[in-house]
Design an enzyme around this catalytic site. Structure first.
Site, PDB file in Angstrom:
ATOM      1  N   TRP A   1       0.829  -1.221   0.000  1.00 49.45           N
ATOM      2  CA  TRP A   1       0.000   0.000   0.000  1.00 49.45           C
ATOM      3  C   TRP A   1       0.862   1.269   0.000  1.00 49.45           C
ATOM      4  CZ3 TRP A   1      -1.597  -3.306   4.419  1.00 49.45           C
ATOM      5  CH2 TRP A   1      -2.539  -4.247   4.052  1.00 49.45           C
ATOM      6  N   HIS A   2       2.065   1.147  -0.542  1.00 47.87           N
ATOM      7  CA  HIS A   2       2.973   2.295  -0.582  1.00 47.87           C
ATOM      8  C   HIS A   2       3.166   2.787  -2.013  1.00 47.87           C
ATOM      9  CE1 HIS A   2       4.945   0.795   3.431  1.00 47.87           C
ATOM     10  NE2 HIS A   2       3.721   1.258   3.596  1.00 47.87           N
ATOM     11  N   TYR A   3       2.128   2.685  -2.823  1.00 47.12           N
ATOM     12  CA  TYR A   3       2.233   3.119  -4.226  1.00 47.12           C
ATOM     13  C   TYR A   3       2.418   4.636  -4.291  1.00 47.12           C
ATOM     14  CZ  TYR A   3      -2.776   3.566  -3.146  1.00 47.12           C
ATOM     15  OH  TYR A   3      -3.969   3.849  -2.554  1.00 47.12           O
TER      16      TYR A   3
END
Length: 543
Positions: free
Chosen positions: A469-471
């Site tokens: 979830w670190h896009y």
């Protein structure tokens, strides 16, 4: 600049005596209560990890409108209570704080809530490395530190580390991820305990808490406010002058800048939302805009380019006894670009009990390997004209060999740690590495079809890839924005959020994005105050 920033900080603290505590913000309303037309010095789109620090800071001296498309995080136990972590991922309603999207068979989540990612993440807090400050063009070291500390004093805590996390910490050091750096927010090679957004009572604190430092007389915050487009005037150099947003009843509202030279619209809608909104407003690749009959304000081919997502691969390790519930507290920062974090006693992958092949998440833990960077890149494009929908995006996981190599080394380090003496009480003695890997091949980590046997770590990385979830990306410095985060070729418009990031900072980017929002808020405020002071002191003879 340092003196000016110190002055701004001092002025800001004077306003604290009139501040309000969460969740009782008098300036927070549903967008249905917004007037049809309104005027502000600053309009900030996105009440997330960057947008809230910006809004709180700028409200000290100017009028600010903060627009958030989601709800408040307060009074939702699925958000605020640690034992409910992740339940919102099952909520598919339009009011869910998490909006699901799927890329290349990997299920991902996009925040849709005040506080942004800090309201739905695993709560780990660790500052970025110096490389991020250089890439982000942040040059004032004192202000960087002050900006980190400004957020940390409100919403970050030292975790209570129990036996499973303690064993993992010792195991990582024994496996070569050394030294043991103790408890620290700093990014240091070795193993450490980082900060957490959950206090000792298990209550989550989010970026929304930072609004207690806002000037309540200088800010309006509207929830469930979906921005449809940014308004521009002019042709040779377009100038942003307002936004159109829609409330939950489908009624449109228009907010305008007051018209001063330094008034600005700041887009902080996240790595998906910011490039998407620029395109919907007419700033983006011309061919794509024309395909959707969007009037081209600025042909900007780099909007949506170089999207990236830091992959994670997880290894579930069954334990002989029940493990305590813990989410991310310890991290191993390797020298080769792999970060190792973990949690225990939770259903971290949200699988059915039958998926665990006779084991249970209550007796075991999940050790996560994440690569830094990454080098693999994709692209964001419009899917339709609805700003509430997700755009189309690709990340091309492991398309660059170096990313795959980091994953392999990281998983091998995880296996080495599992087999240490320090971790021996939390691993079934009869399970081999192959047994553990094969078990994990059967767990529903993603939607990618694959076999049930792990044939190599390279294939294991590809078959079990997940999102951390670190896009990030889509509005990079030097391509879409300049060093001051101003959109190139447009006046009175900035983008400040994770879409500007080249490489994800540190082990978890939230700390750096909070810092970025505060840093840029203080910078913008100090520069504007200095410019206005100069005008006031200008001799009449020069006019």
């Amino acid at each position: 600049m340092t003196i000016l920033c110190a002055l701004v900080t001092a002025l800001f603290l004077l306003d604290f005596v009139s501040a309000e505590l969460p969740p009782n913000y008098s300036f927070m309303h549903n967008a249905t209560e917004a007037p049809s037309f309104s005027f502000y010095d600053y309009i900030i789109i996105g009440g997330g990890t960057a947008g809230i620090p910006l809004a709180a800071t700028l409200s000290a001296n100017y009028s600010v409108l903060l627009l958030e498309r989601g709800k408040s995080p307060y009074n939702d136990p699925n958000i605020t209570i640690v034992s409910n972590f992740g339940r919102y991922f099952f909520d598919t309603s339009p009011d869910s704080p998490s909006q699901t999207f799927i890329v290349e068979g990997v299920v991902n989540a996009r925040p849709r809530v005040l506080g942004g990612g800090t309201s739905i993440n695993a709560g780990f807090h660790s500052r970025g490395e110096e490389q991020y400050n250089v890439e982000a063009k942040l040059t004032d070291a004192d202000l960087i530190l002050e900006s980190y500390e400004w957020a940390e004093k409100v919403m970050v805590f030292e975790p209570f580390v129990q036996s499973w996390q303690t064993a993992l910490r010792a195991a990582l050091v024994e496996a070569g991820v050394d030294p043991d750096n103790g408890f620290t927010y700093d990014h240091l090679i070795g193993t450490k305990v980082g900060g957490t957004l959950f206090d000792l009572n298990g209550t989550r604190h989010t970026a929304a808490d930072l609004l207690q430092d806002a000037n309540p007389e200088g800010i309006d915050l509207y929830l469930h406010a979906v921005v449809h487009k940014i308004l521009f005037t002019g042709t040779s150099t377009p100038k942003a002058y307002g936004v159109v947003f829609e409330d939950s009843l489908g009624i449109k509202h228009t907010a305008f800048l007051k018209g001063c030279k330094d008034d600005e619209i700041i887009v902080s809608a996240g790595a998906l939302g910011s490039p998407q909104l620029l395109m919907l407003s007419g700033i983006g690749p011309k061919d794509q805009l024309e395909a959707f009959n969007i009037t081209v304000v600025l042909d900007q081919p780099y909007v949506g380019k170089d999207m990236a997502d830091n992959s994670q691969n997880v290894i579930f390790v069954p334990a002989p006894n029940t493990t305590e519930q813990s989410i991310l507290q310890v991290v191993g920062i390797t020298s080769f670009g792999s970060y190792i974090e973990a949690g225990s006693g939770f259903n971290f992958i949200f699988a059915n009990l039958s998926d665990y092949q006779g084991y249970t998440y209550e007796k075991g833990g999940f050790i996560i390997e994440k690569i830094n960077g990454p080098l693999s890149k994709g692209e964001l494009t419009l899917a339709n004209l609805d700003p509430a929908d997700n755009p189309s995006v690709s990340f091309n996981y492991f398309s660059e060999p170096e990313d795959l190599e980091k994953c392999v080394k990281g998983l091998q380090t995880v296996l080495d740690a599992i087999n240490t003496e320090a971790f021996s009480n939390y691993k079934l003695s009869n399970m081999t590495n192959q047994d553990i890997l094969d078990l994990n091949m059967k767990l529903p980590y993603n939607l990618i079809p694959h076999g049930n046997t792990s044939i190599s770590l390279e294939q294991h990385c590809r078959d079990t890839v997940r999102s951390m979830w670190h896009y990030h990306g889509g509005c990079h410095i030097g391509q879409v924005i300049d060093d001051d985060y101003k959109v190139i070729g447009v006046d009175n418009l900035r983008v400040i959020d994770g879409s500007t990031i080249l490489n994800s900072p540190g082990t978890n980017p939230a700390a750096s994005v909070l810092m970025l929002g505060r840093y840029m808020g203080v910078t913008i405020l100090s520069q504007r105050l200095a410019a206005e002071q100069t005008v006031e002191n200008k001799p009449y003879a020069d006019s």
